[in-house]
Design a protein around this motif. Structure first.
Motif, short mmCIF file in Angstrom:
data_model
loop_
_atom_site.label_atom_id
_atom_site.label_comp_id
_atom_site.label_asym_id
_atom_site.label_seq_id
_atom_site.Cartn_x
_atom_site.Cartn_y
_atom_site.Cartn_z
N UNK A 38 0.82 -1.21 0.00
CA UNK A 38 0.00 0.00 0.00
C UNK A 38 0.85 1.25 0.00
N UNK A 39 0.35 2.26 -0.70
CA UNK A 39 1.01 3.57 -0.72
C UNK A 39 0.49 4.39 0.46
N UNK A 40 1.33 5.30 0.93
CA UNK A 40 0.96 6.17 2.05
C UNK A 40 -0.26 7.01 1.68
N UNK A 41 -1.19 7.14 2.61
CA UNK A 41 -2.41 7.92 2.39
C UNK A 41 -2.23 9.39 2.73
N UNK A 42 -1.02 9.76 3.19
CA UNK A 42 -0.72 11.17 3.53
C UNK A 42 -1.67 11.69 4.61
N UNK A 43 -1.90 10.86 5.60
CA UNK A 43 -2.73 11.23 6.75
C UNK A 43 -1.79 11.40 7.94
N UNK A 44 -1.91 12.50 8.68
CA UNK A 44 -1.07 12.69 9.86
C UNK A 44 0.23 13.37 9.51
N UNK A 45 1.30 12.95 10.16
CA UNK A 45 2.61 13.60 10.03
C UNK A 45 3.28 13.12 8.74
N UNK A 46 2.85 13.63 7.63
CA UNK A 46 3.26 13.11 6.33
C UNK A 46 4.76 13.26 6.03
N UNK A 47 5.43 14.26 6.59
CA UNK A 47 6.86 14.40 6.32
C UNK A 47 7.65 13.26 6.95
N UNK A 48 7.12 12.67 7.99
CA UNK A 48 7.80 11.56 8.68
C UNK A 48 7.44 10.21 8.05
N UNK A 49 6.35 10.17 7.31
CA UNK A 49 5.87 8.89 6.78
C UNK A 49 6.76 8.37 5.66
N UNK A 50 6.69 7.05 5.48
CA UNK A 50 7.32 6.42 4.32
C UNK A 50 6.30 6.44 3.18
#
Length: 174
Positions: free
Chosen positions: A106-118
């Motif tokens: 799955x690709x990141x949904x860009x929910x929350x702290x998106x700069x920290x997400x993979x």
């Protein structure tokens, strides 16, 4: 010396293989065979009926799978079109490799702290460590890795015998 029940409890609750074997050595038993499932069955065959654990606990432990989790973060500015061929190759692997119990990408949904997400997560389950190693060294998997590697900024992975510590909501009675 540890009682058979205490040794079984250690086997069921301690995660690392070294700790499980040392628990056997502290008790009255010689070290059992190497595989965790074999260790458990070996110990159960030596327990008196009055000290046997519930069948549910034993079944939960002996059916535990190896879960492989990978998080991928692309280099800044990497377009989706650059990584799509590698992701498509990864998605094709479980269609032909029957030793894979489950496989999700799955690709990141860009929910929350998106700069920290993979950017992408891969979660795969295998019945044995041998099945995981078979996957990790498979030509199709290595081909996909070769396509993705030039675009990777970070890769984080873990292989674990993950257990459910709570009953899923769909199975709760209250």
């Amino acid at each position: 010396l540890a009682s058979p029940t205490a040794v079984l409890s250690a086997l069921l609750t301690i995660g690392g293989r070294r700790e499980r074997i040392s628990a056997f050595r502290r008790g009255r038993f010689a070290a059992p065979p190497k595989r965790c499932h074999s260790q458990l069955l070996w110990l159960l065959s030596r327990l008196p009926a009055s000290q046997s654990p519930s069948a549910v606990a034993v079944q939960d432990y002996t059916t535990m799978t190896l879960t492989h989790v990978v998080l991928l973060k692309w280099k800044p500015g990497t377009p989706d079109s650059a990584v799509e061929p590698g992701l498509k190759k990864l998605e094709q692997i479980p269609l032909t490799e029957t030793y894979i119990l489950s496989y999700r990408i799955g690709k990141d949904l860009c929910v929350g702290r998106t700069k920290m997400n993979h950017d992408v997560a891969v979660v795969a389950e295998f019945a044995t460590e041998d099945d995981y190693h078979r996957y990790a060294t498979a030509g199709k998997h290595l081909d996909a890795v070769d396509l993705l590697k030039p675009h990777l900024m970070h890769r984080h992975a873990v292989q674990t015998h993950a257990r459910e510590w709570a009953t899923p909501c769909s199975q709760r009675t209250t």
